[in-house]
Design a protein around this motif. Structure first.
Motif, PDB file in Angstrom:
ATOM      1  N   GLY A  64       0.825  -1.200   0.000  1.00 54.86           N
ATOM      2  CA  GLY A  64       0.000   0.000   0.000  1.00 54.86           C
ATOM      3  C   GLY A  64       0.858   1.250   0.000  1.00 54.86           C
ATOM      4  N   GLY A  65       0.248   2.373  -0.322  1.00 57.20           N
ATOM      5  CA  GLY A  65       0.968   3.632  -0.330  1.00 57.20           C
ATOM      6  C   GLY A  65       1.034   4.231  -1.725  1.00 57.20           C
ATOM      7  N   ILE A  66       1.720   5.344  -1.850  1.00 57.81           N
ATOM      8  CA  ILE A  66       1.843   6.029  -3.128  1.00 57.81           C
ATOM      9  C   ILE A  66       3.299   6.005  -3.583  1.00 57.81           C
ATOM     10  N   ASN A 123      16.425  10.293   5.140  1.00 56.65           N
ATOM     11  CA  ASN A 123      16.473  10.859   6.489  1.00 56.65           C
ATOM     12  C   ASN A 123      15.374  10.315   7.402  1.00 56.65           C
ATOM     13  N   GLN A 124      14.637   9.299   6.891  1.00 57.90           N
ATOM     14  CA  GLN A 124      13.586   8.618   7.664  1.00 57.90           C
ATOM     15  C   GLN A 124      12.479   9.578   8.122  1.00 57.90           C
ATOM     16  N   LYS A 125      12.154  10.522   7.262  1.00 55.33           N
ATOM     17  CA  LYS A 125      11.076  11.465   7.572  1.00 55.33           C
ATOM     18  C   LYS A 125       9.724  10.992   7.044  1.00 55.33           C
ATOM     19  N   LEU A 126       9.742   9.898   6.280  1.00 51.38           N
ATOM     20  CA  LEU A 126       8.517   9.349   5.715  1.00 51.38           C
ATOM     21  C   LEU A 126       8.418   7.864   6.026  1.00 51.38           C
ATOM     22  N   THR A 127       7.194   7.365   6.152  1.00 51.23           N
ATOM     23  CA  THR A 127       6.963   5.930   6.362  1.00 51.23           C
ATOM     24  C   THR A 127       6.930   5.254   5.008  1.00 51.23           C
ATOM     25  N   THR A 128       7.854   4.320   4.785  1.00 49.98           N
ATOM     26  CA  THR A 128       7.969   3.711   3.452  1.00 49.98           C
ATOM     27  C   THR A 128       8.015   2.186   3.507  1.00 49.98           C
ATOM     28  N   ALA A 152       9.698  -2.334  -2.497  1.00 49.96           N
ATOM     29  CA  ALA A 152       9.358  -3.552  -3.225  1.00 49.96           C
ATOM     30  C   ALA A 152       9.944  -3.460  -4.623  1.00 49.96           C
ATOM     31  N   GLU A 153      10.682  -4.489  -5.012  1.00 49.87           N
ATOM     32  CA  GLU A 153      11.293  -4.559  -6.340  1.00 49.87           C
ATOM     33  C   GLU A 153      12.098  -3.302  -6.678  1.00 49.87           C
ATOM     34  N   GLY A 154      12.802  -2.778  -5.670  1.00 49.96           N
ATOM     35  CA  GLY A 154      13.661  -1.624  -5.894  1.00 49.96           C
ATOM     36  C   GLY A 154      12.970  -0.276  -5.866  1.00 49.96           C
ATOM     37  N   ASN A 155      11.649  -0.268  -5.649  1.00 50.60           N
ATOM     38  CA  ASN A 155      10.900   0.992  -5.626  1.00 50.60           C
ATOM     39  C   ASN A 155      10.336   1.261  -4.234  1.00 50.60           C
ATOM     40  N   TYR A 156      10.258   2.533  -3.879  1.00 44.07           N
ATOM     41  CA  TYR A 156       9.698   2.921  -2.594  1.00 44.07           C
ATOM     42  C   TYR A 156       8.213   3.237  -2.738  1.00 44.07           C
ATOM     43  N   TYR A 157       7.440   2.864  -1.704  1.00 40.32           N
ATOM     44  CA  TYR A 157       6.031   3.219  -1.600  1.00 40.32           C
ATOM     45  C   TYR A 157       5.837   3.936  -0.270  1.00 40.32           C
ATOM     46  N   ILE A 158       5.186   5.076  -0.309  1.00 34.87           N
ATOM     47  CA  ILE A 158       5.086   5.955   0.856  1.00 34.87           C
ATOM     48  C   ILE A 158       3.683   5.915   1.430  1.00 34.87           C
ATOM     49  N   GLU A 159       3.603   5.704   2.748  1.00 33.06           N
ATOM     50  CA  GLU A 159       2.305   5.657   3.433  1.00 33.06           C
ATOM     51  C   GLU A 159       1.702   7.058   3.508  1.00 33.06           C
ATOM     52  N   GLU A 160       0.386   7.137   3.306  1.00 30.99           N
ATOM     53  CA  GLU A 160      -0.322   8.421   3.419  1.00 30.99           C
ATOM     54  C   GLU A 160      -0.752   8.620   4.871  1.00 30.99           C
ATOM     55  N   LYS A 195      -9.434   9.770   0.822  1.00 35.24           N
ATOM     56  CA  LYS A 195      -8.011   9.698   0.476  1.00 35.24           C
ATOM     57  C   LYS A 195      -7.788   9.370  -0.994  1.00 35.24           C
ATOM     58  N   GLN A 196      -8.773   8.731  -1.621  1.00 31.80           N
ATOM     59  CA  GLN A 196      -8.623   8.321  -3.008  1.00 31.80           C
ATOM     60  C   GLN A 196      -9.295   9.299  -3.970  1.00 31.80           C
ATOM     61  N   VAL A 197      -9.788  10.432  -3.441  1.00 25.07           N
ATOM     62  CA  VAL A 197     -10.475  11.428  -4.261  1.00 25.07           C
ATOM     63  C   VAL A 197      -9.777  12.776  -4.108  1.00 25.07           C
ATOM     64  N   ARG A 198      -9.706  13.516  -5.190  1.00 21.67           N
ATOM     65  CA  ARG A 198      -9.221  14.899  -5.129  1.00 21.67           C
ATOM     66  C   ARG A 198     -10.286  15.782  -5.788  1.00 21.67           C
ATOM     67  N   ILE A 199     -10.751  16.778  -5.032  1.00 18.62           N
ATOM     68  CA  ILE A 199     -11.786  17.685  -5.519  1.00 18.62           C
ATOM     69  C   ILE A 199     -11.184  19.080  -5.660  1.00 18.62           C
TER      70      ILE A 199
END
Length: 311
Positions: A57-59, A81-86, A89-97, A217-221
């Motif tokens: 999960g994450g973006i 700098n560990q400022k984000l929750t990540t 997977a497969e060399g790519n980062y996914y960031i928690e919202e 979280k999955q909508v932008r207005i």
């Protein structure tokens, strides 16, 4: 499921499938007879477990950069700098919202002297843009038209303004404040509407229905001049007699994505396309290093170069 079904579910090539089998992450039920049967048989639960590992999960870093309003390199530095929750997977980062992302966004914008962009929902009082409310005594409708802190207000059916404070005291919400969960669905679907002149408009009803289906979280207005643009993750809309008009409005207002109808269900898909390819380890590492110099993932770097070729 068989090997072909596993490849489709995991979005991988046959070479990659064999890699996971040899690595012990997928254990076929027929290791000695698969040649005779023509295909591996792999337990569903193993495929799903690997899917969760490959697509947590994450973006993505690109999506996080767009949300923060910065370059991907800033996101990579924040991860370092560990400022984000990540998750990786497969060399790519996914960031928690989560709160860390919101805190980093606010800090980054304050540092640049940029005014914080107004969100389409307010966590503190659990309201969101265009949410409808009903008066506790007389049943009159009101709708939130702005959530800008103390300046937030709603309008009643007569066009009279009601402060959000008074709204929460005297009215109750018609639809729930629903954040929803992060999803691994790729791409987005976009709708555009002319901003209605009345709070009972079908457009507002559709936006509320969408929030209930996919979550805030999955909508932008966004309000853009005299129009409202709504972007969300792909979703399924189930049509009944009471919401036939909503389905028709959604189909007419779709500007990005596609809709497929089956019986009483409308599936709104992204038209973004994914590809899967296999390269050797040295080639991948060379791409990764080049991508990192641009503050990008390997996938983002490939897309960038494809765009340059098209030009």
């Amino acid at each position: 499921m068989n090997g072909k079904e596993a490849m489709k579910r995991l979005k991988i090539s046959r070479t990659k499938l064999y890699f996971y089998i040899q690595n012990g992450e997928l254990i076929p039920e027929n290791p000695h007879t698969f040649r005779m049967e023509g295909e591996y048989r792999i337990p569903d639960e193993q495929v799903e477990a690997l899917y969760e590992k490959l697509y947590p999960g994450g973006i993505t870093t690109k999506e996080a950069a767009a949300y923060i309003g910065c370059k991907p390199a800033v996101i990579y530095q924040a991860i370092k700098n560990q400022k984000l929750t990540t998750h990786k997977a497969e060399g790519n980062y996914y960031i928690e919202e989560d709160e860390k992302l919101e805190m980093f966004k606010e800090t980054y914008r304050q540092k640049l002297g940029v005014e914080k962009k107004t969100s389409h929902y307010n966590k503190q009082n659990r309201t969101y843009l265009f949410q409808s409310y009903v008066h506790r005594s007389n049943g009159e409708l009101a709708r939130i038209m702005s959530i800008k802190g103390d300046e937030g207000y709603a309008l009643d059916a007569y066009g009279e303004r009601i402060s959000v404070t008074q709204l929460l005291l005297n009215y109750y919400p018609c639809s729930p404040y629903h954040l929803g969960k992060s999803t691994t669905r790729k791409g987005k679907v976009t709708f555009r509407f002319v901003k209605p002149t009345h709070i009972r408009s079908l457009t507002y009803t559709f936006i509320e229905t969408l929030v209930v289906i996919v979550g805030l979280k999955q909508v932008r207005i966004e309000e853009i001049g005299t129009e409202i643009e709504v972007t969300c993750k792909p979703f399924i809309f189930r049509q009944g007699e009471e919401n036939h008009d909503l389905a028709e409005l959604a189909k007419r207002s779709l500007v990005s994505g596609k809709v497929v109808q089956q019986n009483n269900e409308f599936a709104f898909f992204s038209t973004d396309k994914e590809i899967s390819l296999s390269i050797d380890e040295d080639q991948y590492e060379a791409l990764r290093i080049k991508a990192a110099t641009w503050g990008m993932t390997v996938e983002e770097y490939i897309v960038r170069n494809l765009n340059l070729i098209e030009r």
